[in-house]
Design a protein around this motif. Structure first.
Motif, mmCIF file in Angstrom:
data_model
loop_
_atom_site.group_PDB
_atom_site.id
_atom_site.type_symbol
_atom_site.label_atom_id
_atom_site.label_comp_id
_atom_site.label_asym_id
_atom_site.label_seq_id
_atom_site.Cartn_x
_atom_site.Cartn_y
_atom_site.Cartn_z
ATOM 1 N N MET F 288 0.833 -1.213 0.000
ATOM 2 C CA MET F 288 0.000 0.000 0.000
ATOM 3 C C MET F 288 0.864 1.259 0.000
ATOM 4 O O MET F 288 0.553 2.234 -0.696
ATOM 5 C CB MET F 288 -0.949 -0.026 1.199
ATOM 6 N N PHE F 300 -7.210 8.399 -6.426
ATOM 7 C CA PHE F 300 -7.126 6.949 -6.264
ATOM 8 C C PHE F 300 -5.917 6.400 -7.022
ATOM 9 O O PHE F 300 -5.611 6.852 -8.123
ATOM 10 C CB PHE F 300 -8.394 6.289 -6.802
ATOM 11 N N GLU F 308 -5.964 -7.483 -4.200
ATOM 12 C CA GLU F 308 -7.268 -7.976 -4.648
ATOM 13 C C GLU F 308 -7.953 -6.945 -5.536
ATOM 14 O O GLU F 308 -9.138 -6.718 -5.438
ATOM 15 C CB GLU F 308 -8.154 -8.359 -3.441
ATOM 16 N N ARG F 310 -7.900 -3.794 -5.612
ATOM 17 C CA ARG F 310 -8.415 -2.550 -5.062
ATOM 18 C C ARG F 310 -7.653 -1.353 -5.612
ATOM 19 O O ARG F 310 -6.480 -1.447 -5.976
ATOM 20 C CB ARG F 310 -8.280 -2.557 -3.527
ATOM 21 N N SER F 311 -8.318 -0.227 -5.634
ATOM 22 C CA SER F 311 -7.716 1.026 -6.045
ATOM 23 C C SER F 311 -7.701 1.912 -4.789
ATOM 24 O O SER F 311 -8.705 2.473 -4.393
ATOM 25 C CB SER F 311 -8.593 1.606 -7.170
ATOM 26 N N MET F 312 -6.529 2.021 -4.158
ATOM 27 C CA MET F 312 -6.411 2.706 -2.868
ATOM 28 C C MET F 312 -6.572 4.222 -3.019
ATOM 29 O O MET F 312 -6.314 4.785 -4.069
ATOM 30 C CB MET F 312 -5.044 2.410 -2.227
ATOM 31 N N TYR F 313 -6.939 4.873 -1.924
ATOM 32 C CA TYR F 313 -7.196 6.311 -1.934
ATOM 33 C C TYR F 313 -6.223 7.047 -1.006
ATOM 34 O O TYR F 313 -5.870 6.552 0.056
ATOM 35 C CB TYR F 313 -8.635 6.563 -1.449
#
Lengths: 319, 319, 319, 319, 319, 319
Positions: F288, F300, F308, F310-313
């Protein structure tokens, strides 16, 4: 009257005195605070019946699974099934004219013969390393193979059931190796012989083939991992090549096929694929034959947990 | 130079003129707007190579899978693999000294012999109803059995692959019936013979065993349901007992075992359980033998979709 | 005192003599070895209560679900619920002034009217083949439709419940066909009418709509497959086109939508998609209405297995 | 020649000059380092075609989805499909005799009428709190409802698609409330009207109903949670009772039914169960009608992702 | 003899008179129709024993979980476990020299201290908005935090268990923020403090930390959704920025990580990822410590539902 | 101009001559049959760019991942990203003023220091057997630990990444052991140190920490099984007690927690539970931090497979 009577021949209202084996025994408390023994008893012919001893006392907690007892009881019926109301019972004693072995479910083949069959197969190997390693590991567990079952309650939970399961699988493996000649016979046979061998370390069984519990190591590692470690040790002490050792370890690791059943890797050898299916076929045929044995033609057997709760059917022409 | 050359014998830089079969063909557009043919060509020895024909024209869209063509090409290499740069090609013509059958992947057994083997097995039945019904259904599909594959792209996607798959399963069933004598032989054998028979109605295949598509009925019902309906019809016209008809229909219905693979019921007959495993074993052995055929000892094969994306391994001693 | 009293009107401490229907009956053994009957009894108003007859004898095992009995009992309470302690009971006899039909849970519509409604819908079809085939199949099962429930314990387990379920779904289908005019009305209506029709062959019900068990064919094939085979037969004998037969068979095959609930194919017709949702809606609304019926406003109903163990809520304003 | 030609009427080899809307546009680099535009263009009649502009320059990256352009192109064909080779294109300008609305897929009902229908339904409520709250929330989003689609790419991805979806569901809800009279009409109708309303905050759409992306809040919370928070706020400012607020929030929370589709609670109100099925039916019918629109009778449509990759079938009699 | 005796010091055959707390109480009916109380009683030292009062009467249904009673009983043993046969019992009265707090399982830290620790952490924030909002919400629930458990039966089902769980997690969060310095400390800490705060609205607990049931709102929405709505309200009344509010709401929404455990979105902030793992670690450590507390070294604990039915092991060297 | 330029400082249109490392390299064929190199190049500052060398020849297939090259190229842009058009390139030569280590992604801590930290921890053990065994195994792999990554493409795929991952986990374990004092510190620490150690045998890495492939043993057994076998061997040669050996083997076996991720047993020790969560936390925090590094505040990140998808913010206040 014989003291070794078949439960099937007992009649309602009759008083019987007979040797029977305790299959299950529980000391329970009735609502009126009195104790009673609730038992499943088995005869020497494979039949079982429920039995109750009312007004028991605490000392009777010592009766346990596998004990052979002389029972004096009244034959009753409940819900259409025979039930014994026990007047007295005692453990078998020296001098009693009875053989405990008769009361134990055993493999239908003689262990010596089954073991000898495996040895013949091994004698026929072309791959000397596989032969040495497999023979070495077999010898180490030989004593326990003669009585260990293949499981606590699942398939082949009988005396020498583990050996019998392996023996039956081996006969099938021999045929498969003929039908699919690209298969490496020796590798497949060693996979079959070794696949469950460490169950003798995973479970704790008495010499009647009755498992009381899993061992500590069995709970923390399981027979697949235990077996891999054993192969590794044996290979080291015999100077087996790394290829041979590795492939056998992989066969063990992958033989349950599905991760959720304990195999973190799927088979990457065709011999491993066959090993998995041979294992499934033999386990399922054993259980299906058993559940269908006493079913009326044209009827369904009771649901069976090992068969994923299926209720098997017997065709009406199998009268 | 022969016009029936093996791709394996072709050498870099050489010009070849040879008959080859189109396994796949796509007319594609290059970035510069010109067209080219992108093909997979196969020789009469089971080998394949990529081939390109640059500056194609629209008429070449007519070349299609299964066409036998005479190719004039330059042998090139790319990424270590042989590639053909086609100068010219034409369809095979009358008078060409070449046999299209040589270029088709076919079952390694003669269809007549395989069919005869099934007839022998049937002749040996004790259950007359099962024999009649099974024979009746076989006869109806006999013609197509001689060339239909067992699948479009999965296992046994070869000419007469469906018959070969059934034949191999039957040989295994014969052995299993010996090892587990409580099994109803005739019921098991009929289950094997009929289990995939309606694939000849589910798919549309040409006589080379190449499937272009599924039929409308195949898409809306599938071979399991189609097969059950066929058994029902056949049983009615032959006056077969309801027990016999019902059990065969159940064998078909349950033979994929898992609901998500098309079986709404799990097998409730031991013969159904065996049928499922025999089917799995034969399908897997066929594919595993194929993917391992050209793998170097001590190496892994390419991942294969039919094998759940596994990459199989060939032991280093299988040199 | 009337002999047809409502359980709700019985009072604690009172002695009652009333006709009641046995909903469940078990002959059990008390810890002191004596027998007792443990029953659920229902009145003519849809209410039920537990009842016990102490010191029963073996002959009382003959009382069974569906029997109407005259009960002489003392009204007790336990855990806040009324319970009957039976002094005596006997089967209804000729001459008793009581109608067994009053004690059976039945569809809230008259079967004749529901059947007539379906016939009107059919009379309105444009597709003559669909009309013929559907009518033919309905007529064949008509007698049993008048009392068969839709399930053994799930939704619509009431007399004529299968017919009522079909009737309710049909009314919804009529509205949906108006809202989505691209839908083929006749195809949708026939899907609705036929979708569960073979449940009369899958289960064995008495004329009170009480199912004792699934039939052999029901266990081995299930109503979806049985229905498809029936359509096939009917289509053959009526000379129906293959397109019409195939689409109806597909509607049956796909109407459970999910493989794990018995549909190996998902709907490939919009009419099949609607059929699935109509089926779900009607089954769920029936059960939800039932579980919420006696719930206090602002409270939750008991968990219900058919509703995936949900505990439904009734808004507090529905006083 | 009209500048508003239907793509279906364009012929191979022809040169066309016509207004078309950009549905997708990508500036790509050819292998020879030159740039080209790869686009999907749509006409005013619902048809689309692929188009290429070779030797593009970087400035052309500014053409984007939703732009209306005047295209001068040569009609070509590739793989049996029409393709446009663009010579020149420019954005629509003031004075061009063309209406961008014609090129946008819009709901088949007029937004004003659909909104008015909802207002009529609301006017008819018995539950004053539900009416106030629902009306209040509708008014707040009214402007955006007139053009927002119901999804980016799934069902109802058309201008005013969200309103149209709600409107269609409401008509179905009206019928269901009649068929199942125990249902709380007002609660069901409010559930329908509010269930997806916060999609106008979850997505960012232009006034043509084309969604470019999800909003930040949409990605971090989603329309279900956003909607619940909105109801809570509205209820507070209107002084709505906690029961009324709570039940509406529960309807929103549970309307996707499955946890993996965003509903942490399953419906505990029958109105919630219906809401879920109404939503599914309307979404599926919309998509199925669309994919089947241009399919030949007796043929299968292309696989569709929204329909779980099914390939729907059109009966041969729907000619 | 003290009236506050430890159950562990009670001896077989002895008569005891002691204060004990009712942990569970059921009025049951014996087969002979008489009533008896079946209870679990706990002492002031964390020990529990089964107790029975034979020949009870209906008024005794009023004894309930959490009542402190003075018990006069005979100490018996059954199945190796101590059991009390109650002669008489009465509720604690004014003037009894006993403190109910001693009989309640409570957090091992003083609530005042734990609350003060959180306040110190908050005082240290750099992000003023996060500090204000978190403090505001804490204050609102402060009273109930001093006795609410973290769950009905799962982990931390003790008095002030919710506060203790939060406090332990916070200490771990402090360390993690040091080890991964890119983490936003204040955001993480606020996530920890607020993540389960709405459990005080989801469940109904008495002041001893014993939960009788979930609240209506808890069943229809659940503490995650309830918490989000609360944050939204608090943010509005404090004028908190939308970014700050949104991120906290997202932390709550995603902290169960898996959809099937109630989180429709997975964490999109690293702080959310940590929050999930901190929550899991603290819940699991609490339960594991508890189940292993009285286990003999070298033995396995009983299977525990909260631990996914695992049976934990205590190393033999932890004597 | 420096020959060790940062990619970030390169400007459009400029010609650069700089040392860069090949991260990926593919020799591809253009449609016009010519070859070109398609590469990802990295500078000494952690930045990467795509690069193309047109009109390559076959010899250039020898350039491979990990080669340091001197590149003469024209800086271009495409789709807003910088791209290099290579004129010439050559491998680094003796005498070039450049240090290959600068171009390799390495752990942010010095391996010597990290190793020393582990040794300090070990020196502090109370359990002598655990210390001996752990130290022994560490020493055996020490050389490779100094450069092996923790994975091929997942988390910690950097030089000495395996050591860095272990080191970070250990620091977290130290804190957890303080927060949960019932935890067996030495057991937990050994679990951390050994859990992934056999990855040095599962993968084949060069000294830059770049993994080319999994080893044969890695594919057939995997690092968990390999590690267990290694522990077993080491314990035998050191005379370690069976309890100690068994618990460590169990920690390895269970540390992936889920069967489908390779752990056939779930942790039965609290230390195993912690080990799993520590592993997850450290892997996730590493990834991350990396994906968020260059993201604009309020935006993002790109979807990431390891997370998995995901598109982190990144919060907007982290400017």
């Amino acid at each position: 009257m014989s003291k070794n009577e078949s439960i099937k021949s007992m009649e309602y209202g009759q008083n019987v005195v007979s040797f029977l084996m305790i299959k299950e025994s529980d000391l329970k408390k009735a609502k009126n605070d009195s104790l009673y023994l609730d038992m499943i008893l088995g005869d020497a012919y494979g039949n079982q019946a429920n039995a109750k001893l009312w007004n028991a006392d605490g000392t009777m907690a010592s009766y346990k699974t596998g004990d052979l007892v002389l029972v004096d009881a009244l034959v009753q019926k409940f819900n259409g099934r025979l039930q014994l109301r026990i007047n007295r019972l005692r453990l078998v004693e020296e001098g009693d004219d009875v053989n405990i072995e008769d009361f134990v479910d055993s493999a239908p083949e003689n262990p010596e013969n089954m073991y000898a069959y495996m040895m013949e197969i091994l004698a026929d190997y072309e791959n000397e390393e596989l032969r040495m390693l497999t023979e070495y590991m077999l010898e180490e567990k030989k004593d326990r193979l003669f009585y260990y079952p293949a499981a606590k309650t699942h398939h082949h939970a009988i005396k020498a059931g583990l050996l019998y399961h392996t023996f039956s699988m081996l006969k099938l493996a021999v045929e498969l190796a003929k039908l699919y000649p690209f298969i490496d016979r020796d590798l497949l046979f060693s996979g079959v012989i070794l696949h469950d061998l460490s169950k003798v370390d995973e479970m704790v069984s008495n010499e009647l083939g009755i498992v009381e519990d899993y061992s500590k190591e069995g709970k923390l590692l399981g027979h697949i991992i235990q077996g891999i470690v054993e192969i590794d040790k044996a290979a080291a002490s015999l100077g087996i090549s790394s290829e041979c050792r590795l492939l056998l370890e992989h066969l063990l690791l992958s033989h349950h096929y599905h991760a959720e059943y304990g195999s973190p890797k799927k088979p990457l050898l065709p011999e491993g694929e066959l090993l998995h299916y041979i294992d499934m076929i033999d386990a399922r045929m054993f259980t299906m034959e058993k559940v269908l044995r006493d079913v009326e033609p044209g009827s369904f057997a009771e649901r069976n947990m090992t068969l994923e709760y299926r209720s098997m059917y017997k065709p009406d022409w199998q009268a």
